[in-house]
Motif scaffolding. Sequence first.
Motif, short mmCIF file in Angstrom:
data_model
loop_
_atom_site.label_atom_id
_atom_site.label_comp_id
_atom_site.label_asym_id
_atom_site.label_seq_id
_atom_site.Cartn_x
_atom_site.Cartn_y
_atom_site.Cartn_z
N CYS A 127 -0.50 7.14 5.47
CA CYS A 127 0.41 6.93 4.32
C CYS A 127 0.13 5.75 3.55
CB CYS A 127 1.89 6.83 4.99
SG CYS A 127 2.52 8.44 5.55
N ASN B 100 2.43 8.84 -3.17
CA ASN B 100 3.49 8.32 -2.42
C ASN B 100 4.37 7.24 -2.69
OD1 ASN B 100 4.31 8.90 0.34
ND2 ASN B 100 3.43 6.95 1.12
N THR C 215 -0.82 5.44 -0.48
CA THR C 215 0.07 4.87 -1.22
C THR C 215 -0.45 3.83 -2.13
OG1 THR C 215 1.82 4.56 0.73
CG2 THR C 215 2.24 3.21 -1.22
N SER D 47 7.56 6.37 5.59
CA SER D 47 7.04 7.63 4.56
C SER D 47 7.07 8.70 5.29
CB SER D 47 5.63 7.17 4.09
OG SER D 47 5.42 8.33 3.01
#
Length: 239
Positions: A32, A83, A36, A17
């Motif tokens: 991340c 995300n 997410t 990511s």
Amino acid sequence: MKLQTALRLIYPPRCVSCGDLVESDFGLCGPCWRETPFIEGLACDTCGVPLPGHSDQIEHCDDCMRIARPWSRGRAVLTYKDNGRKLVLALKHSDRLDIIRPAGVWLARAARPILQDQMLIAPIPLHWSRLLKRRFNQSALLAQELGRLTALSVCPDLLVRPKRTESLEGKGHDARFTTLDRAINAHPKRKHRMAGRHVLLIDDVMTSGATMAAAAEACLSAGAHDVSALSLARVAKDA
């Protein structure tokens, strides 16, 4: 072993990511991962959209109770926002094929409650003109990776899209279903592969379910016994 060590020194593992260093290949870093929107806990048993609260019983969202879905069960990995949206768009439009590998693991985990022996995995097809422009069908790549991880059969061209439909972006629910009506067919030379079998359809994003419905109806018309749906991301009303 020495070659692998050397390669790691030259090309250390990075988050798929943000690009920060991580411990293993094809993964997300801690921040991340937390950012997410993985779908955990209670979800609609038909489309996979997350539901509030907790329940020990099978539950369905309002849309799936209102709309007759031609598939029986469904799951999704991510909510299409933040995300989750970033990862899907990177795969779809930025040639980030390195996302396929972790996405396959996430799909296999999300699909665990609906997987069955002898299921046939098939991707939502692209019209040939869009495939030529994009150079790959991201849903087909996801399907292949899921098949590799689950040892289930995959037929990447089980379905075809003979008619190029206009973009669904910005269209309402009814317009989406009208646009996709009869837009997807069974490949005439692949019908025998789904006869009497349970087909698991794979798509990158499910919004209204119109595309998945068209594909499921094509499978059932061609002799499939049942159809289930699996998407990498699910658009939710609060997304």
